[in-house]
Design an enzyme around this catalytic site. Structure first.
Site, short mmCIF file in Angstrom:
data_model
loop_
_atom_site.label_atom_id
_atom_site.label_comp_id
_atom_site.label_asym_id
_atom_site.label_seq_id
_atom_site.Cartn_x
_atom_site.Cartn_y
_atom_site.Cartn_z
N ASP A 310 0.80 -1.15 -0.01
CA ASP A 310 0.07 0.01 0.09
C ASP A 310 0.74 1.36 0.28
O ASP A 310 0.42 2.32 -0.18
CB ASP A 310 -0.86 0.10 1.27
CG ASP A 310 -2.35 -0.28 0.81
OD1 ASP A 310 -3.21 -0.20 1.82
OD2 ASP A 310 -2.65 -0.13 -0.25
N ASP A 454 -11.38 -8.19 10.49
CA ASP A 454 -11.14 -9.72 10.35
C ASP A 454 -12.49 -10.53 11.10
O ASP A 454 -13.01 -11.23 10.45
CB ASP A 454 -10.01 -10.08 11.04
CG ASP A 454 -9.48 -9.33 11.90
OD1 ASP A 454 -8.29 -9.02 12.30
OD2 ASP A 454 -10.35 -8.83 12.86
#
Lengths: 859, 254
Positions: A310, A454
């Site tokens: 990223d 998550d």
């Protein structure tokens, strides 16, 4: 029958004789002869010197004229057990801690050990046999009969109702709790699952009874101040009770799922994409992960490794090209890691996706152990493995308990996820897991609505009917959070995320989940709401001591009779269930450290879930020098000050207040003292100890060969290794100079590989080397020979002792006292020299104290 | 009685050194060890401390009609060995001719020995001397074929079966000697061997270690000279493997 006087005279006389080298057990005649004619066996002077361990006969001082006679007198008069040691050689390095603290700590530990021995009933009962009996009774086929089991449920419900709601007077309550306690103490020696469940039942009875009593007879509806405090405390206790019960249900039966072997034909093994997302971590943190991923045992044409950057950094792209892996970057950074993973999903197409955080180094057996279950169960969408840390987290580093006690994360990864697995409620933890692509794409990729993407992803998968699995074998290891502030930042994010999920996608509502799954998910989320209840507990006694508000409107004796069994049963049941994964009473410190910081985010997220930003946990930075983190410690200091004010007020009232309030005062003072100890522990963690080296050392014993330049090869073993170097022990360390070059062989399976190194330090038994790797191939091979070993983390908890609640409490108390000492040292640095002089004087005086002689242990 | 033959796939791979070190290691574990040197180079005796000038040996004794067992020596550590003896080429040829006429000569000699289960007979079988080697291999429980990790050895390996006249391939085990992992070629050949000859490759690899040569030069056993060397550890592991292999092999049940 000899009188005691005669006996003591006899023992003095015998010890005098033994000091002269005469055996007192001989007959009278021989004794007389030995006194006059027979010489004692010659003994070297060092033998006698051992009777005076605090005197250095090679270097006598003036004070020894007092020490020697005093010790001699003490030896003749007292019956002394000699102190046996492993070796006399190693002299004890003088500890810089003042003697007083050491003495208190030692006494506390000795007393606690004695107490725990007394509480442990020693019988000759055959526990294994009793265990078998219990299990056969529980497995009996009569329970399969529906009528019998419903009848049993009914009877136990009635009994439970009776036990919980019947009001008792003092004597009856005392009798009841004694019965419960004795039962618990007796059955706790029996191993096995049946007894664990029985202990849980006893604990639930004690705790529910306490709560029922609290709700029905301890709220003072007359005074509004009392009522407010009382309700706050009651709600906190209700919360704790709920968490306790949910926790029992969640961890009652850990599944301990074994890995499944894959079919022999590797042609039918599926393709796997390995995602390694990264944002701002340095390249040296990510390199080992990539190298280890390249070493995973899986057909090369079915394994694709992708580096998801990223940060769009050029050096990462070059590195990916050199290593031969795929590099994926995206133009924006929205939704952080979740967005990164979702973008990579669009660029890849294997059937399965393995996700590793950039610092979690996988072992070579990761896919071999985890993929078997996917081939067996077509509805399986997620396999999670534990997050193992090979460096010390802030608690372990600042308190110096690395590897001696389980760390904070082990409860979750060692027990709770395993218990979740039993109810098919394992959730994704962001790393070290494999997810199936099709279900993931069905839910639209990794969830982006909350910061804990998550757990939310796993919840969504389970709502669609997919299963999840947990394999409780550490197959990857990473770095723990580097500093306390980073640790707290990470937990705030998790807390905020879990509260957001609780608010936006509540597991109790909505379809698709079984009630056991709802319970497990809710427990995981409710756990993070412990901020406010913990703060209430830390300040509740002050309500009485400072404001004279009766938060528990009941006589002190009653409170003791209800609270103590609740806490005691919870302690021993949790010690039994959680013992190997968390020592008793440490949860108090962990929760207290986080309580202030997660109270507000969870509260806010509950009402306004979309507020709050994602803050990334920094990895691989390290602490330059030791410092006391005042910013982090401020809340604890405030609470400590409040509690001290409470103590002062309480003690003053003890002397000047009405007499009938004394029991309540004493109870509240004890509570305040307990809180003070916990707060001291929390403050102790705030002293960040200096992290000496940037690369963390892992202790592991591996065989090596040392290649010397003269052609000789020496056999050795590693004592520890890190990314930068290695430490070798061998029976024979050759004479080498600093900075000399050597080669070291390590094995990867049957293949032996050598790596160049340079000598850093050398002692007769240990050699420390610094790696001098020349190319990426060697770096890769080194990671695969060390961190990538399938058995690298298997023996991690080998050296640990089992949990003993009272000794653990003693440790927690000593950590609490350590906190106060550290605070004191930080607050009054100018007093340090004076203090040091006082302590030196104390040690000087203590050197005159007679002590037990020191002997070698008899083998 | 356990009979182990050690043959090098080419010359100079360290077969003789291996026999000597195995003898020492087996003896250290309390077994009776008898080492036969059937190689005309007559080098095994040097490992056991025999002076260079001595010419006594098995072949001179046999050719001159003396009892063959009188050519045996016993070391300090009770290892018994029979040197080949200093012979001229004619004498060696005569000996081989005698062997051709008597194919079971070696078997009869070994049968004359009083042995038990803990006796190990180590035979340093020669590269040349087809008849003697064949006889040695015929009565071995285990044949160790020693090779080093280089291309020549690998190339010869394919023909090893025929060139070494191995009657029973089950008893042949390849042993990698003088392995130097700091050299790329060694690592590559070793990998290749593990791939192509996995079934007959010995799990123990002996490292190239200077201590071995220095131990011979100082006429001491490796265990005395360099007990912590890698080679010593390798020989020890090899001995353990050998004892276990012989105990479990079907031929030992003969």
């Amino acid at each position: 029958m000899t009188s005691p006087f005669r006996k003591s005279f006899q023992s003095v006389f015998n010890s005098l004789l033994m000091a002269c080298g005469i055996d007192p057990a001989q007959s009278r005649g021989r004794l007389m002869l030995s006194l006059l004619f027979i010489l004692p066996p010659p003994r070297p002077a060092s033998y006698y010197a051992r009777f005076f361990p605090h005197v250095n006969f090679g270097h006598l001082r003036i004070g020894d004229t007092i020490r020697i006679p005093l010790q001699f007198l003490w030896l003749t008069l007292m019956h002394v057990n000699p102190h046996e040691v492993q070796s006399l050689a190693a002299p004890k390095i003088k500890s810089s801690r003042p003697y007083v603290f050491r003495y208190i700590r030692n006494r506390v530990h000795v007393l606690s050990r004695r107490l725990s021995k007394r509480l442990h009933f020693r019988t000759k009962a055959d526990f294994a046999h009793i265990q078998k009996l219990a299990e056969s009774a529980a497995n009996h086929r009569y329970w399969d009969n529906k009528l019998v089991s419903y009848l049993a449920y009914g009877v136990s419900a009635i009994l439970a109702l009776l036990c919980i709601t019947t009001p008792f007077n003092t004597v009856s309550q005392l009798l009841f709790i004694s019965l419960l306690w004795i039962t618990a103490l007796v059955i706790r020696n029996i191993p096995g699952q049946v007894v664990t469940l029985l202990l849980m039942v006893l604990s639930v009875v004690a705790s529910t009874r306490y709560l029922w009593w609290r709700m029905t007879s301890t709220l003072n509806w007359d005074s509004s101040l009392d009522l407010i405090w009382g309700l706050l405390l009651l709600i906190s206790e209700l919360y704790t009770w709920t968490i306790l019960l949910f926790g029992y249900a969640q961890t009652a039966w850990p599944l301990k799922r074994p890995p499944l072997t894959l079919p022999a034909d590797s042609g039918i093994w599926p393709c796997v994409d390995v995602f390694i997302p990264t944002y701002n971590e340095p390249l040296k943190v990510v390199k080992p992960t990539v190298y280890a991923a390249l070493g995973i045992d899986w057909p090369k044409d079915k394994l694709n490794i992708h580096l998801l950057d990223d940060g769009r950094r050029e050096e990462f792209r070059c590195f990916a090209e050199q290593a031969g892996i795929n590099y994926i970057a995206r133009p924006s950074n929205e939704h952080a890691k979740a967005g990164n993973l979702n973008h990579a999903l669009t660029k890849t197409n294997s059937e399965f996706i393995a996700i590793f955080d950039c610092d979690h180094i996988p072992t070579r057996s990761f896919l071999q152990l985890c993929m078997g279950w996917f081939l067996r169960d077509p509805k399986l969408a997620l396999v999670q493995t534990p997050h193992h840390f090979y460096s010390a987290d802030p608690f372990e580093r600042n308190l110096g308990i690395f590897r001696t006690a389980p760390n904070e994360g082990e409860l979750f990864y060692g027990l709770i996820q395993d218990g979740n697995d039993m109810w098919n409620a394992t959730f994704f933890c962001g790393s070290c897991a494999i997810i199936k692509r099709a279900p993931l794409e069905e839910i639209g990729g990794i969830a982006v609505e909350t910061v804990t993407e998550d757990a939310h992803t796993a919840l969504k998968l389970q709502r669609l009917g997919y299963n999840s699995a947990y394999i409780n074998i550490p197959q990857a290891a990473g770095l723990a959070t580097e500093s306390l502030s980073a640790h707290i930042g990470q937990r705030i994010r998790w807390a905020r995320g879990m509260a957001q999920i609780f608010r936006l996608d509540n597991p109790f509502l909505g379809k698709g989940l079984k009630w056991t799954q709802r319970l497990c998910y809710s427990n995981a989320m409710l756990h993070f709401f412990n901020g406010i209840p913990r703060l209430v507990f830390l300040t509740a006694p002050l309500a009485f001591l400072l404001f004279h508000a009766y938060v528990i409107y009941a006589p002190a004796l009653f409170v003791a009779l209800y609270v103590l069994p609740h806490m005691a049963h919870a302690t021993i049941t949790n010690s039994r269930i959680q013992g190997p994964f968390r020592n008793s009473f440490w949860a108090e410190i962990y929760e207290t450290v986080l309580s202030w910081y997660i109270a507000r985010p969870t509260f806010v997220a509950l009402f306004a879930p979309h507020k709050g930003t994602f803050n990334v946990t920094s990895k691989g930075d390290g602490v330059d020098k030791g410092y006391f983190d005042w910013t982090i410690a401020l809340p604890y200091l405030l609470l400590i000050v409040l509690n001290i004010m409470g103590i002062i007020a309480g003690v003053w009232q003890l002397y000047s207040g009405p007499l009938d309030e004394v029991p309540t005062l004493i109870l509240n003072l004890f509570w305040v003292l307990y809180n003070m100890v916990i707060l001291g522990g929390a403050a102790a963690v705030a002293l960040e100890s200096k992290q000496v080296r940037m690369t963390h050392r892992v202790q592991l014993t591996l065989p090596i060969v040392l290649h010397l330049t003269n052609g000789k090869r020496i056999r050795g073993e590693t004592a520890d290794f890190s990314e930068g170097g290695i430490s070798i022990v061998s029976a024979f360390i050759p004479a080498m100079q600093r900075d000399e070059s050597v080669m070291v062989s390590l094995w990867r399976g049957k293949e032996e590989m050598t790596f160049p190194a340079r000598v850093m330090s050398i002692t007769p038994t240990q050699l420390r080397l610094r790696w001098e790797l020349q190319n990426a191939q060697q770096e890769s091979a080194l990671v695969q020979c060390t961190f990538g070993r399938a058995d690298a983390w298997v023996d991690w908890s080998k050296e640990r002792k089992p949990d003993k609640p009272i000794e653990s409490l003693a440790t927690v108390i000593s950590v609490g006292l350590l906190g106060y000492r550290r605070l004191f040292e930080q607050l009054l640095p100018r007093l340090k020299p004076t203090l040091r002089r006082i302590f030196t004087l104390n040690e000087f005086v203590d050197s005159f104290r007679p002590r037990a002689p020191v002997f070698m242990e008899k083998k | 009685m356990n009979v182990v033959s050690v043959t090098g796939i080419t010359g100079g791979v360290g077969a003789t050194t291996l026999v000597a070190q195995l003898a020492f290691a087996l003896r250290a574990r309390g077994n009776r060890v008898i080492a036969f040197d059937l190689s005309p180079h007559n080098m095994l005796r040097l490992h056991f401390g025999m002076p260079w000038a001595e010419g006594v040996g098995l072949v001179p004794h046999v050719l001159s009609g003396k009892p063959w067992n009188e050519s045996a020596y016993r070391c300090e550590n009770m290892v018994e060995f029979l040197p080949f003896g200093k012979c001229s080429e004619h004498e060696v040829a005569a000996f081989y001719r005698m062997l051709d006429k008597n194919p079971s000569w070696l078997a009869e000699r070994l049968a004359e020995l009083e042995t038990d289960d803990n006796t190990y007979v180590l035979i340093d079988s020669p590269r040349s001397g087809h008849g003697l080697r064949a006889q040695a291999h015929a009565l071995s429980n285990l044949i160790l074929i020693v090779l080093e990790a280089d291309t020549q050895a690998y190339a010869v390996l394919d023909q090893a079966q025929t060139s070494l006249s191995l009657t029973d391939a089950d008893m042949a085990v390849l042993l990698l000697n003088g392995f130097d992992p700091t050299r790329t070629l060694d690592c590559d050949i070793a990998k290749l061997l593990r791939h192509t000859h996995a079934a007959s490759l010995c799990p123990v690899t002996i490292h190239r270690d200077e201590s071995v040569r220095e131990a011979l030069s100082s006429k001491r056993s490796l265990n005395e000279y360099a007990p912590y060397s890698q080679a010593e550890s390798d020989f020890s592991t090899l001995t353990t493997w050998l004892i276990a292999w012989l105990a479990n092999s079907p031929s030992s049940l003969r």
